[in-house]
Design an enzyme around this catalytic site. Structure first.
Site, PDB file in Angstrom:
ATOM      1  N   GLU A 243      -0.414  -8.373   5.385  1.00  0.00           N
ATOM      2  CA  GLU A 243      -0.055  -8.398   6.811  1.00  0.00           C
ATOM      3  C   GLU A 243      -1.283  -8.334   7.719  1.00  0.00           C
ATOM      4  O   GLU A 243      -1.176  -8.579   8.921  1.00  0.00           O
ATOM      5  CB  GLU A 243       0.928  -7.262   7.134  1.00  0.00           C
ATOM      6  CG  GLU A 243       0.348  -5.840   7.147  1.00  0.00           C
ATOM      7  CD  GLU A 243       0.247  -5.188   5.755  1.00  0.00           C
ATOM      8  OE1 GLU A 243       0.377  -5.911   4.751  1.00  0.00           O
ATOM      9  OE2 GLU A 243       0.026  -3.963   5.698  1.00  0.00           O
TER      10      GLU A 243
ATOM     11  N   HIS B 197      -3.061  -5.453   1.709  1.00  0.00           N
ATOM     12  CA  HIS B 197      -2.360  -5.662   2.988  1.00  0.00           C
ATOM     13  C   HIS B 197      -2.325  -7.129   3.409  1.00  0.00           C
ATOM     14  O   HIS B 197      -3.102  -7.532   4.278  1.00  0.00           O
ATOM     15  CB  HIS B 197      -3.054  -4.863   4.087  1.00  0.00           C
ATOM     16  CG  HIS B 197      -2.979  -3.388   3.884  1.00  0.00           C
ATOM     17  ND1 HIS B 197      -1.847  -2.654   4.153  1.00  0.00           N
ATOM     18  CD2 HIS B 197      -3.893  -2.516   3.406  1.00  0.00           C
ATOM     19  CE1 HIS B 197      -2.064  -1.386   3.865  1.00  0.00           C
ATOM     20  NE2 HIS B 197      -3.290  -1.265   3.407  1.00  0.00           N
TER      21      HIS B 197
ATOM     22  N   CYS C  57       0.829  -1.212   0.000  1.00  0.00           N
ATOM     23  CA  CYS C  57       0.000   0.000   0.000  1.00  0.00           C
ATOM     24  C   CYS C  57       0.863   1.262   0.000  1.00  0.00           C
ATOM     25  O   CYS C  57       1.439   1.601  -1.033  1.00  0.00           O
ATOM     26  CB  CYS C  57      -0.992  -0.032   1.158  1.00  0.00           C
ATOM     27  SG  CYS C  57      -2.354   1.125   0.955  1.00  0.00           S
TER      28      CYS C  57
END
Lengths: 305, 193
Positions: free
Chosen positions: B172, B170, B79
């Site tokens: 993560e 994302h 991002c």
């Protein structure tokens, strides 16, 4: 509004999920969110390195001084600020005022702060935040209050502190209280958790979750009384994920310098040399208020439950 | 075992830390040029790209990053990290590294209300990836030598150019570690060469 996205695997995109709402707060971590009342101030904040701005008509120090009923801001002003910057824009609605919240969602605001800084619209109930696509941040003085807000759908929590005072003592107190209460939960046996939920006035499922993980399921920022780079660093050291600065920037004598210094101190809170360096020559900080000088009705943190 | 740096000026760096830690990797937060020295690869997290760029500039990290990435250190940006790696953004001026030959459109899907998750087909992965897009960018122009690994509405959202990997979503924020594992493999292949 854009049309439905198509991924190459033809799955339907879903909006407003927990992960998407809590996720934006994750992206703000380690950053500073600044109160701004004009498009010019929003640009100064962005230039200083703010991760988001809070669009409002008066900063808390002025709300405190002016008295009267404080409400959601004029949409024209909110839209001017949205136009002026590329970072996320937040705005405040009154506690329990779900129509103001719907208006803010309709204005395509990135985050709604259901805030005690404005005059509460409902003396018993907060907004049902699950009903919104736009995520909410809410203030909390302790773990029970934080978990009630999360139970209502808040995707981010902040300390209440005591807004508009330039006095950090309440924010420190609120953050330490939450941390201590989380620590206590992790030491309890499973059969003690229902009593703990009763005592905290918090949803049982969230109490069980926190006893297991030892942390809030959402991001927790500091807010209310932060006026200097060292204040911001202190709140980070106490375990906050980032900071809101309200009156502390645009009530200081040199807002661009103070804004930049607070951003840098928030990133480098572990390094006192950096905090010292950025604290030089900032001019006068905002004037502060002693808690004892505030009457019961002037304590904004007591609003909401 | 390689040490992976996590660029920790601002953003969701702890989430990357957790995922890589879960894969058994040694990680270290990077906030100063000196901390870059000991790392074999670097993750640039999600966050606010303008904030990350300004802090990197003020604290003298831009040139050291360009040098390390230019000399082949694998880097993965998500991002804001993708934006920071890119060589241009449409309709704006901000500090960029220019090590990934793409032009990026910021907030391309819209504001937060348009943020979404979706199952995404990614080249090299057998099953779709549950991708979380938050005020996400997409890639507007791709230079030669850049491979597009995933698209949404024909807009590239994951790209790779040599040892530089970028995603506009994302990984993560999910429990799916396949993309991070792919990045770890890139670092280990580089060390073997």
């Amino acid at each position: 509004m854009s049309t439905e996205q198509q991924t190459s695997s033809d799955s339907t995109p879903t909006r407003g999920t927990d992960r998407v709402k809590r996720g934006l707060a994750e992206m703000l971590k380690g950053g500073v969110i600044m109160d701004v009342v004009t498009a010019e101030q929003a640009k100064i904040a962005e230039e200083a390195g703010a991760v988001a701005v809070m669009a409002l008509e008066r900063v808390p120090a002025d709300i405190r001084k002016d008295g009267g009923v404080a409400r959601m801001s004029d949409p024209t002003m909110i839209e001017d600020i949205k136009e002026a910057v590329t970072i996320p824009v937040m705005a405040k609605c009154r506690i329990g005022h779900f129509l103001e919240a719907r208006v803010l969602q309709s204005l395509d605001i990135d985050y709604i702060d259901e805030s005690e800084v404005l005059t509460p619209a409902d003396d018993e109930n907060h907004v049902d935040k699950w009903a919104f696509t736009t995520p909410f941040v809410c203030g909390a003085r302790n773990l029970g209050e934080a978990l009630r807000r999360i139970g209502e759908g808040a995707a981010m929590i902040r300390t209440k502190g005591e807004a508009g005072t330039g006095n950090i003592v309440e924010a420190v107190h609120h953050m330490r209280t939450v941390t201590n209460q989380i620590g206590e939960l992790t030491r309890l046996a499973p059969e003690q958790l229902m009593s703990a939920a009763r005592d905290l006035g918090a949803p049982y499922a969230l109490v069980v979750e926190i006893a297991d993980t030892g942390e809030l399921p959402v991001v927790n920022f500091a807010a209310g009384g932060i006026a200097t780079p060292a204040d911001a660093a202190l709140m980070m050291a106490l375990g906050c994920d980032g900071v809101f600065v309200g009156s502390g920037i645009f009530k200081a004598s040199a807002p661009p310098l103070v804004a930049k210094a607070i951003v840098e101190a928030t990133t480098f809170w572990q390094d006192a040399d950096v905090v010292a360096k950025v604290s030089h020559g900032l001019g006068a900080a905002m004037p502060g208020l002693e808690m004892e000088s505030l009457s019961e009705s002037e304590r904004l943190a007591r609003r909401g439950w | 075992m390689p040490t992976i740096g996590i660029f920790a000026l601002q953003g969701d760096f702890r989430e990357h830390n957790k995922v890589l830690g879960g894969l058994g990797m040694e990680t270290v937060d990077v906030r100063t040029p000196g901390q870059l020295d000991g790392v074999d690869g670097l993750v640039i997290p999600g966050g606010e790209s303008t904030t990350i760029g300004k802090l990197a500039d003020r604290f003298g990290l831009v040139e050291p990053l360009r040098e390390r990435i230019g000399s082949g250190m694998p880097v993965f940006g998500t991002c804001a990290g993708l934006i920071f790696l890119s060589s241009g953004v449409t309709g704006g001026e901000q500090q960029l590294l220019g090590v990934l030959d793409v032009v990026v459109q910021r907030n391309a899907f819209g504001r937060q209300n348009e943020s979404f998750e979706a199952a995404l087909d990614i080249e090299g992965l057998d099953e779709p990836f549950d991708a979380v897009f938050i005020r996400a960018p997409w890639v507007e122009k791709v230079g030669s030598g850049v491979d597009v690994l995933a698209t949404v509405d024909d807009h590239p959202v994951m790209v790779r150019q040599g040892s530089v990997l970028g995603a506009s979503f994302h990984p993560e924020l999910t429990d799916d570690t396949r993309i991070h594992q792919k990045f770890v493999d890139m670092i280990e292949e580089g060390l073997e060469e």
